[in-house]
Design an enzyme around this catalytic site. Structure first.
Site, PDB file in Angstrom:
ATOM      1  N   ASP A 170      -3.652   2.790  -5.457  1.00  0.00           N
ATOM      2  CA  ASP A 170      -2.418   2.493  -4.461  1.00  0.00           C
ATOM      3  C   ASP A 170      -2.370   1.221  -3.679  1.00  0.00           C
ATOM      4  O   ASP A 170      -1.407   1.320  -2.672  1.00  0.00           O
ATOM      5  CB  ASP A 170      -2.688   3.762  -3.290  1.00  0.00           C
ATOM      6  CG  ASP A 170      -4.109   3.668  -2.602  1.00  0.00           C
ATOM      7  OD1 ASP A 170      -4.773   2.582  -2.851  1.00  0.00           O
ATOM      8  OD2 ASP A 170      -4.137   4.118  -1.577  1.00  0.00           O
ATOM      9  N   GLU A 171      -2.989   0.345  -4.026  1.00  0.00           N
ATOM     10  CA  GLU A 171      -2.587  -1.153  -3.245  1.00  0.00           C
ATOM     11  C   GLU A 171      -2.705  -2.263  -4.310  1.00  0.00           C
ATOM     12  O   GLU A 171      -3.719  -2.425  -5.220  1.00  0.00           O
ATOM     13  CB  GLU A 171      -3.982  -1.219  -2.282  1.00  0.00           C
ATOM     14  CG  GLU A 171      -3.791  -2.475  -1.407  1.00  0.00           C
ATOM     15  CD  GLU A 171      -4.579  -2.571  -0.415  1.00  0.00           C
ATOM     16  OE1 GLU A 171      -5.167  -3.479   0.118  1.00  0.00           O
ATOM     17  OE2 GLU A 171      -4.931  -1.280   0.126  1.00  0.00           O
ATOM     18  N   ASP A 183       0.893  -1.096   0.099  1.00  0.00           N
ATOM     19  CA  ASP A 183      -0.135  -0.073  -0.211  1.00  0.00           C
ATOM     20  C   ASP A 183       0.994   1.167  -0.003  1.00  0.00           C
ATOM     21  O   ASP A 183       1.671   1.304   0.817  1.00  0.00           O
ATOM     22  CB  ASP A 183      -0.890   0.011   1.296  1.00  0.00           C
ATOM     23  CG  ASP A 183      -1.716   1.194   1.227  1.00  0.00           C
ATOM     24  OD1 ASP A 183      -2.698   1.363   0.530  1.00  0.00           O
ATOM     25  OD2 ASP A 183      -1.376   2.336   2.011  1.00  0.00           O
TER      26      ASP A 183
END
Length: 435
Positions: free
Chosen positions: A115-116, A16
């Protein structure tokens, strides 16, 4: 008997990026992502502004969250406010993916969000280091060195363990790294509060609490057959997760629109809307978008759900959510009619800031559903018009042909068509040139 006998043991990580949008902006401006007070805000600071991302320091010092409004941001001499640049964030995301591809095959990479991401090093870590943990941290360091983005990395024997290790431990460690295994479950997973565990919300937690369960350890030591009787497949899944068991393989994951349970879209309005006509204009635009996505997926929807979120300064108590069964359709006109009826029935005149339309009860669009109370020729004509509009937009742009209501005061579709991403765009499925 060993409960883990026969369970897959893999080398999976979940990464993340810390405050991704804010971190990218810090890197681009030459500021330190972890030490700078910065927010990425869409709109102005007075009323329409919405914080899309806040740097870790802004969250810590000023208490700013990713859902704060512009007027809630405190004045601070060191605070930097920048507008969103969605295309730039997508470029950084793709560069992170390029780093992943140096260490594993394409099918072993799974993007959870911008974002992950998940990665499976089971078949490749021996090519790069002495352990999968060493290789995982190698990837983490490379992202920092090449892109300047700080990340939290969780590793585990399966995707679930990797995700929970990242959320519960890695995000709070100075090293931003954690590695969990099956034998860590009693110590690591069982003390976790139910609603803090991935996949269990507040409502489900309350239902479990009525059965005397407070933490994951209580769930792990409950009777799985009782859980199944009460909650069906979901109860069994939570029981397995309480033991740290997840049998999914990243390389075998499939993403298919036809398997979706619902299709919808939501929009945060650029300002507080108080006039009924302006609100219904946006409702019609969102219904049109959802209808086009239904057509793209070749499905019909039989239930429409309308969600209305009131403004912070409105007189309502948060908003309302209601749904209504409809004849299976993928026509924007029918969706708009139903959504408008629900809105007029439940709206209490409060100012509106968020609108969501979701269509469920999906089935294959094998034939056109006619209504006994309407002229069948008119229904067929509307369906043909929607098909033509869809073809034009797929070939050119959304703005190449628009409904007249998109020219009304308060309409947002034309402006949003030129933007990118969920917050800035929201035209997914309608314009081939919009991401």
């Amino acid at each position: 008997m060993n409960i883990y006998e026969g369970e897959p043991v893999r080398d999976v990580f979940c990464m993340d990026s810390k405050s991704f949008y804010a971190s990218v902006e810090c890197v681009e401006h030459g500021w330190h992502p972890l030490k700078t007070l910065l927010v990425v805000m869409s709109g102005d600071r007075e009323n329409a502004g919405l914080v899309l991302a806040a740097s870790p320091m802004a969250k810590k010092v000023l208490g700013i969250s990713n859902v704060s409004r512009g007027f809630e941001i405190p004045n601070h001499p060191d605070l930097k406010i920048v507008p969103p640049r969605m295309t730039l964030y997508i470029q950084y995301h793709m560069r992170i993916q390029e780093i992943f591809r140096q260490y594993m095959a394409e099918e072993d990479i799974h993007t959870y969000s911008i974002d992950e991401q998940f990665g499976d090093l089971t078949h490749s870590w021996k090519l790069f280091g002495n352990s999968s943990a060493e290789v995982g941290q190698m990837i983490q360091r490379e992202v920092i060195e090449k892109l300047g983005i700080y990340t939290s990395l969780g590793m585990g024997d399966n995707p679930l363990q990797a995700k929970i290790a990242m959320d519960i431990e890695a995000k709070h460690e100075e090293s931003r790294f954690a590695h969990w295994h099956y034998h860590d479950v009693p110590e690591k997973i069982w003390p976790i509060k139910l609603s803090d565990f991935c996949g269990i919300g507040r409502r489900m937690e309350r239902r479990y609490q009525l059965m005397g369960m407070q933490k994951m350890g209580d769930l792990a030591h409950s009777d799985p057959f009782v859980l199944k009787n009460h909650f069906g497949v979901m109860g069994m899944q939570h029981y397995m997760h309480a033991w740290g068991i997840d049998r999914s393989i990243l390389a075998e994951k499939e993403v298919s629109l036809s398997k979706e349970k619902s299709i919808g879209n939501s929009q945060v309005l650029p300002k507080n809307y108080a006039r009924k006509g302006e609100i219904l204009t946006v409702v019609a635009e969102i219904c049109e978008q959802v209808a086009q996505r239904l057509r793209k997926a070749s499905v019909l929807g039989g239930t429409l759900h309308l969600g209305i979120g009131y403004a912070f300064r409105g007189g309502g108590k948060g908003g309302f959510h209601h749904q209504l069964k409809i004849l299976p359709t993928n026509q924007g006109r029918e969706l708009t009619r139903t959504a408008s009826l629900l809105f007029e029935k439940y709206w209490d005149q409060s100012e509106v800031r968020n609108i969501s339309i979701t269509v469920s009860s999906l089935k294959p669009a094998g034939s056109l559903q006619l209504n006994l109370f309407e002229d069948p020729q008119q229904t067929i004509k509307e369906d043909q018009i929607d098909d033509v509009i869809a073809q034009i937009r797929n070939r050119y742009k959304f703005t190449s042909i628009v409904r007249a209501h998109s020219l009304n005061e308060g309409a947002t579709a034309i402006k949003r068509a030129g933007l990118v991403g969920g917050h800035a765009g929201g035209m997914e499925g309608m314009d081939g040139d919009v991401l």
